[in-house]
Design an enzyme around this catalytic site. Structure first.
Site, short mmCIF file in Angstrom:
data_model
loop_
_atom_site.label_atom_id
_atom_site.label_comp_id
_atom_site.label_asym_id
_atom_site.label_seq_id
_atom_site.Cartn_x
_atom_site.Cartn_y
_atom_site.Cartn_z
N ARG A 24 55.74 19.45 44.28
CA ARG A 24 56.04 18.75 45.20
C ARG A 24 57.26 19.19 45.72
O ARG A 24 57.99 19.43 46.84
CB ARG A 24 56.33 17.63 45.55
CG ARG A 24 54.64 17.13 46.18
CD ARG A 24 54.71 15.53 46.27
NE ARG A 24 54.79 14.12 45.09
CZ ARG A 24 55.28 13.23 45.42
NH1 ARG A 24 55.89 12.79 46.28
NH2 ARG A 24 55.23 12.85 43.96
N GLN A 86 54.77 22.03 25.54
CA GLN A 86 53.32 21.63 25.80
C GLN A 86 52.70 22.00 26.68
O GLN A 86 52.88 22.27 27.44
CB GLN A 86 53.47 20.20 26.01
CG GLN A 86 52.65 19.73 26.28
CD GLN A 86 52.73 17.92 27.56
OE1 GLN A 86 53.70 17.77 27.93
NE2 GLN A 86 51.69 17.13 27.69
N GLY A 114 62.96 14.28 32.05
CA GLY A 114 63.78 15.21 32.77
C GLY A 114 63.82 15.52 34.15
O GLY A 114 65.43 15.56 34.80
N ALA A 398 104.74 38.07 55.82
CA ALA A 398 103.48 37.97 56.64
C ALA A 398 102.80 39.45 55.87
O ALA A 398 103.68 40.80 56.60
CB ALA A 398 102.97 38.01 57.73
N ASN A 404 97.44 45.68 43.19
CA ASN A 404 97.79 45.53 41.67
C ASN A 404 96.36 46.14 41.00
O ASN A 404 96.40 46.56 39.45
CB ASN A 404 97.40 43.65 41.29
CG ASN A 404 95.69 43.56 41.70
OD1 ASN A 404 95.72 44.13 43.06
ND2 ASN A 404 95.18 42.38 40.90
N GLY A 441 110.75 45.80 55.90
CA GLY A 441 109.09 45.29 56.70
C GLY A 441 108.76 46.64 56.46
O GLY A 441 108.84 48.03 57.12
#
Ligand code: UD1
Ligand code: CA
Length: 476
Positions: A24, A86, A114, A398, A404, A441
């Site tokens: 289900r 099983q 479970g 900003a 990097n 800047g």
């Protein structure tokens, strides 16, 4: 698994039945791997087994066995688990039979499912105590609507009240169907006894299955006492069969976690809009607005405020810090620390290894990864700091970023104390900006700069006076 000795019943060995199909759920994923509060259903059960100090934990797998075993082996408790396959699935008694070769005779066997994730540690301890190394102890509960469950049949007349059988819904007569006490699917039983009874099970019943529940009749016939430990908390025995049941158990569990936090003093704007998929430790006066999700291990210091719609994972947020709305923090393995009285967000992203000192400000659309920001550093708008060491009181403008990654390796950027990085700068690592320096800047900086220097690294501004813009050519 731990081998914590139990009081009077010797070692505990756990069998978790997890071979069923879960039709289900209508999913390719095996049912027990579906997640509740961020963890596989089965992982909740194996964790609980570990917490009660089980000696062996045997998971019976069948449908999706390879996938279930691989997923569980990779989990935190995986190393201590054993698996018994099983195939085919011939019933719950047959399931436990598959685990028998892995169960020593001297223990108490605790049978769990479970797909029943919220069974409580204390409940299991009480059930084991009821078994006391010699009895068959069943965990039972009364339901207003018991349909579908195995009914607990008790003796009448002499020995009234003693449990004599569990009768499955499909095998029950009309009178038995009226019984509202049901078997939860959880039992504790001495291993030696269990093995004998399992060997005697048959499948002559309405479903043609080997019912584990038939051992009750065998115990009664052998004169072994059968005791019922009755609980009232339906959440602990709730099983998952469908997405709707999974969702409703999730909400019920979240509400319970929310209630526990509120009872410690945490102020949740709305306990119905709160999700904890891990652990959340809170000091006094923590406030959490709506729609926040916490994952992994999260710590919130005194007076921390979390705005609406934040996702916070594997992080330490120290006293007085404020996380504004729509912020995403995930420390993964390396962790994230937000120092005291820091302000983060709205719309900020802190990634693994982000370590913010005291009164650091991280504003909107700022991403920080594997970087330390010392006390009072600020990156308020549209910026990226990756693999960087940022000194005290640095102001990072900003639109500035650390470059990097050179395509092969990551390099560090060091920005010393009191540096001012203007807007829209690219700091090409490895590079060090000396203390108190200023970067104009729009600069692209790929050479280290001296302390106190102003560095400008951009095209010189040129102006042409009275410049006439080109005119549109008139159409012929
Ligand atoms: C079982 C009990 C019933 C109880 C109910 C509680 C039996 C015969 N009946 O019924 O008395 O009220 O649980 O929820 O035990 N499983 C296997 N292999 C199998 C069959 C089942 O591993 O061959 C596993 C399922 O995956 C599940 C658990 O056993 O985790 C219970 O199986 P399920 O089919 O749900 O049992 P019920 O028929 O509901
Ligand atoms: Ca069932």
């Amino acid at each position: 698994m731990n081998q914590i000795p139990q009081d009077n019943q010797g070692p505990i060995d756990v069998v978790i039945m997890a071979a069923g199909k879960g039709t289900r759920m209508k999913s390719r994923l095996p049912k027990v791997l579906h997640r509740l509060a961020g963890r596989a259903l089965l992982a909740h059960v194996t964790d609980t087994a570990a917490r009660i100090g089980a000696r062996h934990v045997v998971v019976v797998t069948g449908h999706g066995a390879a996938e279930v075993e691989a997923a569980m082996s990779a989990s935190a408790v995986g190393a201590g688990l054993q698996f018994a396959r099983q195939e085919p699935q011939l019933g719950t008694g047959h399931a436990v039979q598959q685990a028998v070769p892995l169960l020593p005779d001297d223990g108490t066997v605790l049978v769990l499912s479970g797909d029943v994730p919220l069974i409580g540690e204390e409940t299991l301890r009480a059930l084991i105590a009821a078994s006391a190394g010699e009895r068959l102890a069943l965990l039972t509960i009364e339901f207003a609507d018991p349909s579908g469950y195995g009914r607990i049949v008790r003796a009448e007349g002499q020995g009234a009240g003693e449990v004599t059988a569990i009768v499955e819904q499909k095998d029950a007569n009309e009178a038995q169907r009226q019984i509202r006490e049901i078997y939860s699917g959880v039992m504790a039983v001495p291993a030696g006894r269990l093995k004998g009874w399992l060997a005697r099970l048959d499948n002559r019943n309405a479903q043609g299955e080997y019912y584990l529940t038939d051992i009750v009749k065998l115990a009664a016939a052998d004169g072994v006492p059968v005791v019922a430990h009755v609980i009232a908390d339906a959440l602990q025995v709730a099983g998952i069969n469908s997405p709707a049941q999974l969702a409703s158990l999730e909400r019920a569990w979240q509400l319970r976690q929310a209630d526990a936090l509120m009872s410690q003093g945490v102020r949740l704007a709305d306990p119905a809009r709160f999700d904890l998929r891990g652990t959340l430790a809170c000091e006094a006066d923590v406030e959490i607005d709506v729609n926040c999700v916490f994952e992994g291990a999260v710590y919130l210091g005194e007076g921390v405020r979390i705005g609406a719609n934040c996702v916070i994972a594997n992080a330490r947020i120290e006293a007085g810090a404020v996380i504004h709305p729509f912020t995403h923090i995930d420390g993964e393995k390396a962790g994230v620390t937000v120092g005291e009285r820091s302000l983060v967000g709205p719309f900020a992203r802190l990634r693994p290894g982000a370590q913010l000192g005291t009164e650091v400000h991280i504003g909107n659309f700022v991403e920080v990864k594997n970087s330390t920001l010392a006390d009072g550093a600020k990156a308020n708008h549209l910026a990226y700091l990756g693999d960087a060491s940022v000194g005290q009181r640095v102001n990072y403008g900003a639109g500035s970023i650390t470059a990097n990654y050179d395509g092969a390796n990551k390099h560090r950027t060091v920005i010393e104390d009191d540096v001012h990085v203007g807007s829209n700068c690219v700091l090409v690592a490895p590079v060090t900006i000396g203390a108190g320096g200023t970067i104009g800047g729009g600069s692209t900086v790929n050479k280290s700069t001296a302390p106190g220097a102003l560095t400008v690294a951009r095209g010189k501004q040129v102006s042409f006076p009275n410049w006439k813009r080109p005119q549109k050519t008139p159409k012929a």
